[in-house]
Design a protein around this motif. Structure first.
Motif, short mmCIF file in Angstrom:
data_model
loop_
_atom_site.label_atom_id
_atom_site.label_comp_id
_atom_site.label_asym_id
_atom_site.label_seq_id
_atom_site.Cartn_x
_atom_site.Cartn_y
_atom_site.Cartn_z
N UNK A 30 0.83 -1.20 0.00
CA UNK A 30 0.00 0.00 0.00
C UNK A 30 0.87 1.26 0.00
N UNK A 31 1.96 1.24 0.76
CA UNK A 31 2.88 2.37 0.76
C UNK A 31 3.48 2.59 -0.63
N UNK A 32 3.90 1.50 -1.27
CA UNK A 32 4.49 1.61 -2.61
C UNK A 32 3.47 2.18 -3.61
N UNK A 33 2.23 1.70 -3.54
CA UNK A 33 1.21 2.19 -4.47
C UNK A 33 0.89 3.66 -4.20
N UNK A 34 0.77 4.02 -2.94
CA UNK A 34 0.50 5.42 -2.60
C UNK A 34 1.62 6.34 -3.05
N UNK A 35 2.86 5.93 -2.84
CA UNK A 35 4.00 6.74 -3.29
C UNK A 35 4.05 6.82 -4.81
N UNK A 36 3.68 5.75 -5.49
CA UNK A 36 3.62 5.78 -6.95
C UNK A 36 2.65 6.85 -7.43
N UNK A 37 1.45 6.90 -6.83
CA UNK A 37 0.46 7.90 -7.23
C UNK A 37 0.96 9.32 -6.94
N UNK A 38 1.60 9.53 -5.81
CA UNK A 38 2.08 10.87 -5.47
C UNK A 38 3.25 11.29 -6.35
N UNK A 39 4.13 10.35 -6.70
CA UNK A 39 5.24 10.67 -7.61
C UNK A 39 4.70 10.95 -9.01
N UNK A 40 3.71 10.18 -9.44
CA UNK A 40 3.08 10.40 -10.73
C UNK A 40 2.45 11.79 -10.77
N UNK A 41 1.81 12.18 -9.70
CA UNK A 41 1.20 13.50 -9.61
C UNK A 41 2.27 14.59 -9.72
#
Length: 102
Positions: free
Chosen positions: A67-78
């Motif tokens: 979940x941390x990896x997915x959340x960080x992926x979305x924030x980096x993508x943003x």
């Protein structure tokens, strides 16, 4: 004419700010990071009895890290690809947004 142009530029800046503020990637990424931290902490503090229930797999730890990896992926993508609202010219070219071709 300059007053009108100044108003248009101000509205465009406000629109860009609103587009960034309400980008769904920010909401999804933020929630996944928060819940990922909570679940990871639960995994780090798991007892031996909890691990035995899950056949010695610390499922909370692995799920939390995912979940941390997915959340960080979305924030980096943003951060890398911020939302840009369409310009007035793009809206005028697009018409009503639908296509009559079929």
């Amino acid at each position: 004419m300059s007053d009108h142009q100044h108003e248009v530029e101000e509205l465009e800046r406000e629109s860009a700010t609103a587009a960034r503020l309400f980008d769904v990637r920010r909401i999804i990424g933020g929630l996944f990071v928060v819940y990922g931290v909570i679940v990871t902490i639960a995994g780090l503090t798991a007892s031996d009895a909890d691990l035995r229930k899950a056949q010695d797999i610390n499922i909370n730890l692995w799920t939390g890290l995912g979940m941390l990896a997915l959340g960080l992926f979305f924030l980096i993508w943003l951060k890398l690809r911020p939302a840009v609202p369409p310009t007035a010219a793009e809206l005028a070219d697009g018409g009503g947004g639908g296509s009559a071709e079929g």
